[in-house]
Design an enzyme around this catalytic site. Structure first.
Site, PDB file in Angstrom:
ATOM      1  N   ASP A  14      92.371  15.047  27.736  1.00  0.00           N
ATOM      2  CA  ASP A  14      93.417  14.280  29.280  1.00  0.00           C
ATOM      3  C   ASP A  14      94.800  14.692  28.883  1.00  0.00           C
ATOM      4  O   ASP A  14      94.851  14.988  27.590  1.00  0.00           O
ATOM      5  CB  ASP A  14      93.640  12.928  28.251  1.00  0.00           C
ATOM      6  CG  ASP A  14      94.239  11.962  28.119  1.00  0.00           C
ATOM      7  OD1 ASP A  14      94.585  11.919  30.082  1.00  0.00           O
ATOM      8  OD2 ASP A  14      94.402  10.742  27.893  1.00  0.00           O
ATOM      9  N   ASP A 108      94.456  13.725  36.038  1.00  0.00           N
ATOM     10  CA  ASP A 108      94.693  13.455  34.680  1.00  0.00           C
ATOM     11  C   ASP A 108      93.985  14.483  33.504  1.00  0.00           C
ATOM     12  O   ASP A 108      93.478  14.050  32.866  1.00  0.00           O
ATOM     13  CB  ASP A 108      96.215  13.504  34.397  1.00  0.00           C
ATOM     14  CG  ASP A 108      96.333  11.788  33.881  1.00  0.00           C
ATOM     15  OD1 ASP A 108      95.296  11.551  34.323  1.00  0.00           O
ATOM     16  OD2 ASP A 108      97.020  11.399  33.206  1.00  0.00           O
ATOM     17  N   GLU A 109      92.858  13.250  33.832  1.00  0.00           N
ATOM     18  CA  GLU A 109      91.266  13.285  32.602  1.00  0.00           C
ATOM     19  C   GLU A 109      90.165  13.414  33.689  1.00  0.00           C
ATOM     20  O   GLU A 109      89.873  13.045  34.436  1.00  0.00           O
ATOM     21  CB  GLU A 109      91.711  11.635  32.097  1.00  0.00           C
ATOM     22  CG  GLU A 109      91.595  10.379  32.779  1.00  0.00           C
ATOM     23  CD  GLU A 109      92.032   9.274  31.851  1.00  0.00           C
ATOM     24  OE1 GLU A 109      91.379   9.333  30.659  1.00  0.00           O
ATOM     25  OE2 GLU A 109      92.332   8.600  32.514  1.00  0.00           O
TER      26      GLU A 109
END
Length: 366
Positions: A14, A108-109
């Protein structure tokens, strides 16, 4: 006790305050300052906040006005989604150096299954550390990670040592880790559900574990089974490199509230056009059309209709959206409209299988 549940080595990576961190990286004068990616106007919403801003209580999805009230020194930065996509691709490329089993959740993860990895590393903990080091060195951003036997625990663990940290929950630590966990930290337990659990005397994983499957299903419906198993460390979902899209949507927030349905129809025409283009680009169609209406008092209403056939064409989407708009009287003036398509032709019906045991067999070095 042996069981058939696979014990995998899963990493959840993350990125730390991704949008805001990209802006601080690209604009060094913003480093160390409280920034919010989004708009400061009356209609503006915070998309992301730097950790400096979060100290003041600024959070994503918060109105720009409220954010500025909490942090008068807050600097607003216009989002640059093309840049975020570019950085995300660089990070994804690093992931693929270690495994092809990468399941992105957003820009983003992502989940990574490194049970068998391209580097031959026996330790998932070391793989996660190496990936984070490479992201920092090659991209210039920090990332946090959670490492454990399944996606659920890895996801929960990645929040523990943020920012720029990681946490490993070894197989033999899983049950103790989950029992001690505050119920609001369980992935899948939102604010409303957490409050309901508190009212039922469920504050920790141990409290949740003491409830029977029947009790949880009575109080939480289908989600009750999910809670029953995850608190026992059971989550059999695999990392899916090609996640199946379940819905596709577009929406617009208006600079002024709309009270005339004539003006709303013009907006719906543009939204339907955008949805249709996205469907065509993704080569998918859907049967269920949902109209999202957010009123000036921020209350939310959705109206849905399932068609007997799959649609992708703008005219059919717009026709159904209009029907849904006129389905019932509007409760107030409108600040946002959205159209989404679900029940897509990419979905496959699966019959869920239940594990026949709740123990964990220790087999791996983590």
């Amino acid at each position: 006790m042996d069981q058939d549940i696979p014990i995998r080595k899963i990493i959840h990576v993350d990125m730390d305050a991704f949008y805001a961190s990209v802006e601080q990286m690209d604009q060094p004068e913003l480093k160390g300052k409280p920034i919010a990616v989004g708009g400061s106007s009356k209609r503006g919403v915070v998309s992301a906040a730097s950790y400096e801003a979060r100290k003041f209580g600024v959070r994503s999805a918060m109105s720009g006005i409220q954010a500025k009230r909490l942090c008068p020194e807050l600097i607003f930065v216009k989002p640059r989604f093309e840049r975020y996509h570019e950085i995300s691709k660089q990070i994804r490329k690093i992931f693929l150096d270690y495994t092809d089993k990468v399941e992105p959740l957003s820009l983003d993860e992502a989940y990574l299954d490194v049970t068998e990895n391209k580097k031959g590393h026996p330790s998932a903990t070391m793989v996660a550390k190496e990936i984070r080091d490479r992201i920092l060195e090659e991209v210039g951003l920090t990332a946090s990670a959670g490492i454990s036997i399944n996606k659920f625990i890895a996801k929960v663990a990645s929040d523990f040592n943020k920012p720029n940290g990681q946490k490993t929950v070894n197989p033999e630590e899983v049950l103790d880790f989950l029992e001690a966990l505050d119920i609001k930290k369980f992935y899948g337990v939102g604010k409303v559900t957490a409050e309901k659990m508190y009212q039922l005397g469920i504050f920790t994983g141990k409290d949740l574990k003491n409830k029977s499957l029947e009790y949880l299903e009575d109080h939480f419906g289908k989600s009750g089974k999910y809670y029953f198993y995850v608190v026992r460390g059971i989550h059999t979902s695999e990392v899916k490199p090609n996640r199946i899209r379940k819905s596709l949507a577009a929406e617009r927030t208006f600079s002024e509230n709309l009270s005339s349905e004539v003006f709303m129809l013009k907006k719906l025409d543009h939204i339907a056009d955008e949805v249709s283009k996205r469907l065509q680009k993704s080569n998918v169609s859907g049967k269920t059309i949902t109209l999202k209406i957010k009123y000036s008092d921020f209350s939310l209403q959705t109206r849905s209709k399932t068609l007997p056939y799959f649609v992708q064409d703008k005219s059919l989407i717009l026709e159904t959206a209009k029907e849904l708009l006129y389905q019932d009287r509007l409760q107030n003036s409108v600040r946002l409209l959205g159209i989404s398509l679900s029940n897509l032709n990419t979905e496959k019906q699966k019959t869920p299988t239940e594990p026949n045991s709740v123990s964990v067999q220790l087999r791996f070095e983590f």
